[in-house]
Each structure stands twice: as structure tokens, then as C-alpha cells.
Motif scaffolding. Sequence first.
Motif, PDB file in Angstrom:
ATOM      1  N   GLU A 456      34.980 -30.687  37.608  1.00 58.42           N
ATOM      2  CA  GLU A 456      33.885 -30.258  36.726  1.00 58.42           C
ATOM      3  C   GLU A 456      34.410 -29.358  35.620  1.00 58.42           C
ATOM      4  OE1 GLU A 456      29.397 -28.530  37.371  1.00 58.42           O
ATOM      5  OE2 GLU A 456      31.045 -27.591  38.482  1.00 58.42           O
ATOM      6  N   GLU A 457      35.287 -28.428  35.974  1.00 60.73           N
ATOM      7  CA  GLU A 457      35.849 -27.518  34.972  1.00 60.73           C
ATOM      8  C   GLU A 457      36.645 -28.292  33.913  1.00 60.73           C
ATOM      9  OE1 GLU A 457      38.226 -24.781  37.121  1.00 60.73           O
ATOM     10  OE2 GLU A 457      36.547 -23.821  38.161  1.00 60.73           O
ATOM     11  N   ILE A 458      37.438 -29.269  34.347  1.00 66.14           N
ATOM     12  CA  ILE A 458      38.266 -30.039  33.417  1.00 66.14           C
ATOM     13  C   ILE A 458      37.397 -30.834  32.449  1.00 66.14           C
ATOM     14  CG2 ILE A 458      39.871 -31.988  33.260  1.00 66.14           C
ATOM     15  CD1 ILE A 458      41.087 -30.997  35.919  1.00 66.14           C
ATOM     16  N   VAL A 459      36.367 -31.488  32.982  1.00 65.47           N
ATOM     17  CA  VAL A 459      35.510 -32.343  32.148  1.00 65.47           C
ATOM     18  C   VAL A 459      34.737 -31.498  31.139  1.00 65.47           C
ATOM     19  CG1 VAL A 459      33.495 -33.859  32.193  1.00 65.47           C
ATOM     20  CG2 VAL A 459      35.336 -34.176  33.851  1.00 65.47           C
ATOM     21  N   VAL A 460      34.139 -30.416  31.592  1.00 63.70           N
ATOM     22  CA  VAL A 460      33.358 -29.567  30.694  1.00 63.70           C
ATOM     23  C   VAL A 460      34.256 -28.975  29.603  1.00 63.70           C
ATOM     24  CG1 VAL A 460      32.000 -27.450  30.544  1.00 63.70           C
ATOM     25  CG2 VAL A 460      31.600 -29.043  32.424  1.00 63.70           C
ATOM     26  N   GLU A 461      35.441 -28.530  30.004  1.00 67.98           N
ATOM     27  CA  GLU A 461      36.369 -27.948  29.039  1.00 67.98           C
ATOM     28  C   GLU A 461      36.824 -29.002  28.019  1.00 67.98           C
ATOM     29  OE1 GLU A 461      38.699 -25.516  26.852  1.00 67.98           O
ATOM     30  OE2 GLU A 461      37.213 -24.959  28.369  1.00 67.98           O
ATOM     31  N   HIS A 462      36.982 -30.248  28.467  1.00 75.14           N
ATOM     32  CA  HIS A 462      37.390 -31.323  27.559  1.00 75.14           C
ATOM     33  C   HIS A 462      36.368 -31.503  26.439  1.00 75.14           C
ATOM     34  CE1 HIS A 462      38.952 -35.180  26.158  1.00 75.14           C
ATOM     35  NE2 HIS A 462      37.725 -35.661  26.239  1.00 75.14           N
ATOM     36  N   PHE A 463      35.099 -31.537  26.792  1.00 74.50           N
ATOM     37  CA  PHE A 463      34.062 -31.729  25.780  1.00 74.50           C
ATOM     38  C   PHE A 463      33.920 -30.503  24.884  1.00 74.50           C
ATOM     39  CE2 PHE A 463      32.642 -35.062  28.756  1.00 74.50           C
ATOM     40  CZ  PHE A 463      32.578 -36.115  27.856  1.00 74.50           C
ATOM     41  N   LYS A 464      34.072 -29.326  25.460  1.00 73.26           N
ATOM     42  CA  LYS A 464      33.974 -28.104  24.658  1.00 73.26           C
ATOM     43  C   LYS A 464      35.095 -28.048  23.620  1.00 73.26           C
ATOM     44  CE  LYS A 464      31.568 -24.991  27.871  1.00 73.26           C
ATOM     45  NZ  LYS A 464      31.701 -23.767  28.678  1.00 73.26           N
ATOM     46  N   SER A 465      36.320 -28.332  24.059  1.00 76.68           N
ATOM     47  CA  SER A 465      37.453 -28.263  23.134  1.00 76.68           C
ATOM     48  C   SER A 465      37.372 -29.367  22.090  1.00 76.68           C
ATOM     49  CB  SER A 465      38.771 -28.372  23.903  1.00 76.68           C
ATOM     50  OG  SER A 465      38.846 -29.594  24.599  1.00 76.68           O
ATOM     51  N   TRP A 466      36.866 -30.536  22.474  1.00 73.87           N
ATOM     52  CA  TRP A 466      36.717 -31.635  21.514  1.00 73.87           C
ATOM     53  C   TRP A 466      35.724 -31.267  20.420  1.00 73.87           C
ATOM     54  CZ3 TRP A 466      38.953 -36.099  20.181  1.00 73.87           C
ATOM     55  CH2 TRP A 466      38.224 -36.976  19.364  1.00 73.87           C
ATOM     56  N   ASN A 467      34.585 -30.718  20.833  1.00 75.98           N
ATOM     57  CA  ASN A 467      33.563 -30.338  19.860  1.00 75.98           C
ATOM     58  C   ASN A 467      34.046 -29.218  18.947  1.00 75.98           C
ATOM     59  OD1 ASN A 467      31.742 -32.224  20.845  1.00 75.98           O
ATOM     60  ND2 ASN A 467      30.876 -30.799  22.350  1.00 75.98           N
ATOM     61  N   ALA A 468      34.869 -28.332  19.496  1.00 75.42           N
ATOM     62  CA  ALA A 468      35.371 -27.218  18.690  1.00 75.42           C
ATOM     63  C   ALA A 468      36.388 -27.689  17.650  1.00 75.42           C
ATOM     64  CB  ALA A 468      36.012 -26.169  19.596  1.00 75.42           C
ATOM     65  N   GLN A 469      37.140 -28.743  17.978  1.00 68.66           N
ATOM     66  CA  GLN A 469      38.191 -29.221  17.083  1.00 68.66           C
ATOM     67  C   GLN A 469      37.678 -30.178  16.018  1.00 68.66           C
ATOM     68  OE1 GLN A 469      41.182 -30.920  19.605  1.00 68.66           O
ATOM     69  NE2 GLN A 469      41.566 -29.000  20.689  1.00 68.66           N
ATOM     70  N   ASN A 470      36.478 -30.731  16.233  1.00 61.67           N
ATOM     71  CA  ASN A 470      35.958 -31.726  15.296  1.00 61.67           C
ATOM     72  C   ASN A 470      34.773 -31.165  14.527  1.00 61.67           C
ATOM     73  OD1 ASN A 470      37.250 -34.630  15.917  1.00 61.67           O
ATOM     74  ND2 ASN A 470      37.143 -33.422  17.797  1.00 61.67           N
ATOM     75  N   THR A 471      34.850 -31.265  13.232  1.00 62.22           N
ATOM     76  CA  THR A 471      33.751 -30.799  12.394  1.00 62.22           C
ATOM     77  C   THR A 471      32.589 -31.763  12.489  1.00 62.22           C
ATOM     78  OG1 THR A 471      34.595 -31.994  10.482  1.00 62.22           O
ATOM     79  CG2 THR A 471      35.390 -29.736  10.812  1.00 62.22           C
ATOM     80  N   SER A 472      31.463 -31.376  11.949  1.00 62.28           N
ATOM     81  CA  SER A 472      30.265 -32.221  12.012  1.00 62.28           C
ATOM     82  C   SER A 472      30.477 -33.546  11.304  1.00 62.28           C
ATOM     83  CB  SER A 472      29.067 -31.480  11.395  1.00 62.28           C
ATOM     84  OG  SER A 472      29.363 -31.118  10.049  1.00 62.28           O
ATOM     85  N   GLU A 473      31.362 -33.566  10.272  1.00 68.89           N
ATOM     86  CA  GLU A 473      31.615 -34.813   9.557  1.00 68.89           C
ATOM     87  C   GLU A 473      32.362 -35.821  10.413  1.00 68.89           C
ATOM     88  OE1 GLU A 473      32.320 -31.832   8.415  1.00 68.89           O
ATOM     89  OE2 GLU A 473      30.912 -31.561   6.752  1.00 68.89           O
ATOM     90  N   LYS A 474      33.040 -35.351  11.434  1.00 69.34           N
ATOM     91  CA  LYS A 474      33.846 -36.249  12.260  1.00 69.34           C
ATOM     92  C   LYS A 474      33.219 -36.519  13.622  1.00 69.34           C
ATOM     93  CE  LYS A 474      38.256 -34.847  10.203  1.00 69.34           C
ATOM     94  NZ  LYS A 474      39.602 -34.306  10.497  1.00 69.34           N
ATOM     95  N   LYS A 475      31.955 -36.229  13.753  1.00 67.41           N
ATOM     96  CA  LYS A 475      31.312 -36.425  15.045  1.00 67.41           C
ATOM     97  C   LYS A 475      31.276 -37.891  15.468  1.00 67.41           C
ATOM     98  CE  LYS A 475      30.356 -32.208  16.211  1.00 67.41           C
ATOM     99  NZ  LYS A 475      30.976 -31.603  17.391  1.00 67.41           N
ATOM    100  N   CYS A 476      31.438 -38.787  14.491  1.00 66.24           N
ATOM    101  CA  CYS A 476      31.433 -40.208  14.838  1.00 66.24           C
ATOM    102  C   CYS A 476      32.633 -40.569  15.703  1.00 66.24           C
ATOM    103  CB  CYS A 476      31.416 -41.064  13.588  1.00 66.24           C
ATOM    104  SG  CYS A 476      32.811 -40.732  12.479  1.00 66.24           S
ATOM    105  N   ASP A 477      33.716 -39.777  15.613  1.00 60.27           N
ATOM    106  CA  ASP A 477      34.876 -40.019  16.465  1.00 60.27           C
ATOM    107  C   ASP A 477      34.612 -39.423  17.841  1.00 60.27           C
ATOM    108  OD1 ASP A 477      36.157 -41.169  14.315  1.00 60.27           O
ATOM    109  OD2 ASP A 477      36.989 -39.260  13.645  1.00 60.27           O
ATOM    110  N   LYS A 478      33.888 -40.166  18.654  1.00 65.49           N
ATOM    111  CA  LYS A 478      33.424 -39.626  19.928  1.00 65.49           C
ATOM    112  C   LYS A 478      34.510 -39.743  20.987  1.00 65.49           C
ATOM    113  CE  LYS A 478      28.629 -40.829  18.942  1.00 65.49           C
ATOM    114  NZ  LYS A 478      27.467 -41.642  19.327  1.00 65.49           N
ATOM    115  N   THR A 479      34.429 -38.861  21.943  1.00 67.81           N
ATOM    116  CA  THR A 479      35.327 -38.902  23.083  1.00 67.81           C
ATOM    117  C   THR A 479      34.521 -39.173  24.344  1.00 67.81           C
ATOM    118  OG1 THR A 479      37.017 -37.706  24.324  1.00 67.81           O
ATOM    119  CG2 THR A 479      35.162 -36.415  23.516  1.00 67.81           C
ATOM    120  N   ARG A 480      35.153 -39.799  25.284  1.00 67.65           N
ATOM    121  CA  ARG A 480      34.513 -40.068  26.575  1.00 67.65           C
ATOM    122  C   ARG A 480      35.509 -39.799  27.691  1.00 67.65           C
ATOM    123  NH1 ARG A 480      31.221 -45.747  25.531  1.00 67.65           N
ATOM    124  NH2 ARG A 480      30.077 -45.078  23.693  1.00 67.65           N
TER     125      ARG A 480
END
Length: 565
Positions: A456-480
Motif C-alpha cells: 500500500e505504501e509503495i503504490v500510494v507513494e508511486h502516484f504521489k510522486s508521479w503527480n508531483a513530477q508532472n504538470t497539469s499540461e502533462k496529465k494525459c501521460d497517465k501512469t498505472r
Amino acid sequence: MSGRQRTLFQTWGSSISRSAGAPGCSSGNERPQNPGVSKARFPAAAEAAVAQPESDDDDVLLVAVTEAERQLSLENSGFCTSAGALWIYPTNCPVRDYQLHISRAALFCNTLVCLPTGLGKTFIAAVVMYNFYRWFPSGKVVFMAPTKPLVTQQIEACYRVMGIPQFHMAEMTGSTHAVTRKEIWSSKRVLFLTPQVMVNDLSRGACPAAEIKCLVIDEAHKALGNYAYCQVVRELVKYTNHFRILALSATPGSDIKAVQQVITNLLIGQIELRSEDSPDILPYSHERRVEKLVVPLGEELVTIQKAYVQILEAFASSLIQRNLLMRKDIPNLTKYQIILARDQFRKNPSPNIVGVQQGIIEGEFAVCISLYHGYELLQQMGMRSLYFFLRGIMDGTKGMTRAKNELRRNEDFMKLYNHLECMFAHIRSTSASGISTIEKGDKDFFYSHPKLKKLEEIVVEHFKSWNAQNTSEKKCDKTRVMIFSSFRDSVQEIAEMLLQHQPIIRVMTFVGHASGKSMKGFTQKEQLEVIIFRDDEVKIILVGFALMHFVLTHWSVGYFLKVIL
């Protein structure tokens, strides 16, 4: 043909362009161009093609060539010497040297191609199939895959790569009526089917075995024992020796003996093996970072483990005393070792053990195998998975009456079982739905294994760090995230844990179909539908191990985190 792009395909012997100006890959929605035709080699066909308006589809060329070839005087089991003077390789995609080399080798020798997933085994198959389709104008080309979803996917891929006319291709599965299949065999030239269908059609004489010139076998590592692949090859050899075999596999076998069986059963004469470290593969391999995390069991789980080991000792001691279990280290025994010991007992029973005693020992083996399966669940997935397994025995769902009665008489077992029941009796082991995503989670989730908390910690941290590194203009580059787990109940447990983070995270479970299971799985038809329809809102996909290879083959692009438990 002046004024038009000459062709998207080159014949072997001509220079193959790798320049930046070479035509790019066509999209999946575009109709691919088909191979051009040499006017000198097929004058009548070429003249007919040139007479067409320049805007006509290149399919006209291929049809004209096909008809011209049919009128040629055919010799050598249907081999067309005119078409066979050359072989065609596509250059509408960037040319990869290893694919070119393997394709050329597979044309002239029965070949086992071992490539890592995602590096173009289907591409190579399409090239080989297309050339045999040209070389033998009256012959049949067959592609076999073990499941219906794979069959459906391959027919589309081969059309996109080489542009074999769709009216010459057909798909056949067990749901296709036998009479219809017989008509398809007589009217179509490129067939995609499951091996069991071909076995049935060969046995009833519906398949024209002597006309088959190229046989492609996907997931070739399955060609062991009396598997349908082996039956097909043995049956074809009875009718003709004039056919080529191309076998494809990402994992050819678990050991040398298994690989040799595949080679023998499929009449392989050459192996084309590449790993991710091969020099000609490295430029096309995706960058990967593998991190191994070891999570301690934790105090509560260790206490349950010790109590469970005492139960194992009580039930395994009889077999150890009879010298039927050589290894006396109870905690380090495995279910597989006990199965091997049981098989050895069946092959070489002691002359002193007969009649009723033999039945008693069989029962002891059965109970130990079940208990050690529960032990593996406890260590790998935690207390909840163990409880659901034991509950299936105790409530009669698994039909193990003898094991149930034996366990009820053991006080230590009943004490442990009642303790687990108090912890998890309120939790149902059923899934929320079929192919739709699960809608709600349990706010009071109990972590039955410490590694679930870490996951759970790994998954949540993955999404948090992804959102922090990508600006709103790049939200289309989604991660799963893909999470693979060995057991069905653990898939459901992980889903409930991650659903606490809705609506930020949406979870979908993806497990194979199995009748009688509490958690609804996917039929092969539903698996294909899920692969085709990819919900962009789903952030995490939980996959059972039975579907691991299927998902990695079809759904690997665009994911950035894969977790194997």
C-alpha cells in the motif's frame, strides 16, 4: 506506377532502406499497403495492375498476382517457382536486424524462436506466413494459439503487418460448427485456430493435411507429453513431410529436458534464441529497474506460524516414522516435496503395507498436502488467505470429508481455526462483480500480512510522486500499476485494501475463469474484451498468476510500475 510511392515492401536481394526518409509505421486504424509486384516477373498481372487508376488500393495488385500464380504450372508439391525465386520482407516499419535474420532463417528450416515478450515474435510469424502464402498458391498456412483470445489477436496482427487479404483468412475455435469448419478449410488459405480444434478436424478428415505448407505454433513451450500441439504434428507427418514449422515462445522450458522435448515434438532443426542482454536486442529493450523488498513476517504472524507448525508436526509425524517422508525439518518441507514422496510411495510401496494400511497412508498424505498448502498461504499471503482455505475444508465446500474429520479431532488445530474465525468470519470471500471495477472498500481494513501494508505504501507513494513530477499540461501521460498475486482470495484482499484510497485510485481485478470459485473470474471471451477495452480511469489492475503471461503480452505498454507478490 510512375508518380506513386513505389511500394512499402522490398524484396530480399534489394537494398533495405534504414534512412530517416523511410516510410513510417501505419497506425492500427489505417489499411496497410500490400507488397508490390515486379512487372518483369508477372507481366500479365502487372499490366492489369497498371491499368487501374492510380488511386486504387494496392490490394488489386495482390489479387492479380494470386490469380496469375494459380494459372502457373505448379510443381514440387504446389511450390511456385516464380514466386519462390524471392522472399518479401516489410520495410514500412523500422528494420530490426534480429527480426530480419530470424525471419530468413525460419523460412528454410523448422525453427524455435525464443524472444522476450514484446520484441516481435508475431511480426516474424507474419513475415514467414506471408511468404509461404505466396510460394504455395494452393497451400494452407496455419497459426495455432492455445486460447481463443490469442487466436483473435493474432489474426488482426498478421493482417496489419503483411496485409494478407482478409478474404483469404479465417478464425476457427471450438464454438465454430464442425460443418462450417470443413467449408472454411476448403475455401480459405490462412487459418487461425486453437490446437484442439485442429486435432479434431484432422481426426475426422475435415482438415486437408497434405495442403498445409506452414504451421506456426504460439506458446510452443506447451508442446510436452500428449498436448494438442504434439498430436497435430504427429498427425500431419502421416500425410506429408513438405511443411514448415515455426514455433514461438518467450520461455522455451524450465530445464534442458523440457526444452529437448519441445524440440523433438515439434521437429525443430534450429533455435533462434535471444535474451534481453543479447547485443542485437539491447537497443529495443525497455529500460527496467528491479527492486526486491523483503518484509519481515511480524510478531502476530510469527505466533500463528509457530502454532501451525505444531499442527503440521502432528500430522506429518506418522509418515516420518514410516520413513515415507525422508526430510524431518517440518517448517522447511514444501507441498511439492510431499507430493513427490506420495508418488514414490505409490510406485514402490513397501510389501509390509497392504490393504487398509495403504488407504490410511494415502489419507495421511492427502491431509499433509492440504495443510502444507495452507502453510504456503500463511507465509506468502497472510492469515486471511489461510482462514478462507481452512474454512473451505471445514464447511465442506472443498469436499475433503476425511481431512475435515481428521482436523476436527486435533485440539491445536481447532483452537487456531477458532482464533482465525473470530478475526475474519465477518469478511465474505466473494467479489463485488464480474468484469466491472469494485465500487467500495472496507474502511476498517485488517492487514493480514505485513507485506500488504508495504505494498500500500509503495503504490500510494508511486502516484504521489508521479503527480508531483508532472504538470497539469502533462496529465494525459497517465501512469498505472499492475499487481500480480498467486491466489484468487489474495487478489480480492488487496483490492479491498487499495479501495480505501478512492476516488484517487480505481482498482480492477483480473483473474481467470474457474467454475465453483467464490470469486468470479473472466472467461476467455471476457479476457479479450477487457484487453480491447481499456478503461482509462482504472489506475491499478490486480492480476492472478494464471493470467500473468497473458496480461504482460497484451497490456504491457504504458505501465510504469509492476509489483509481483
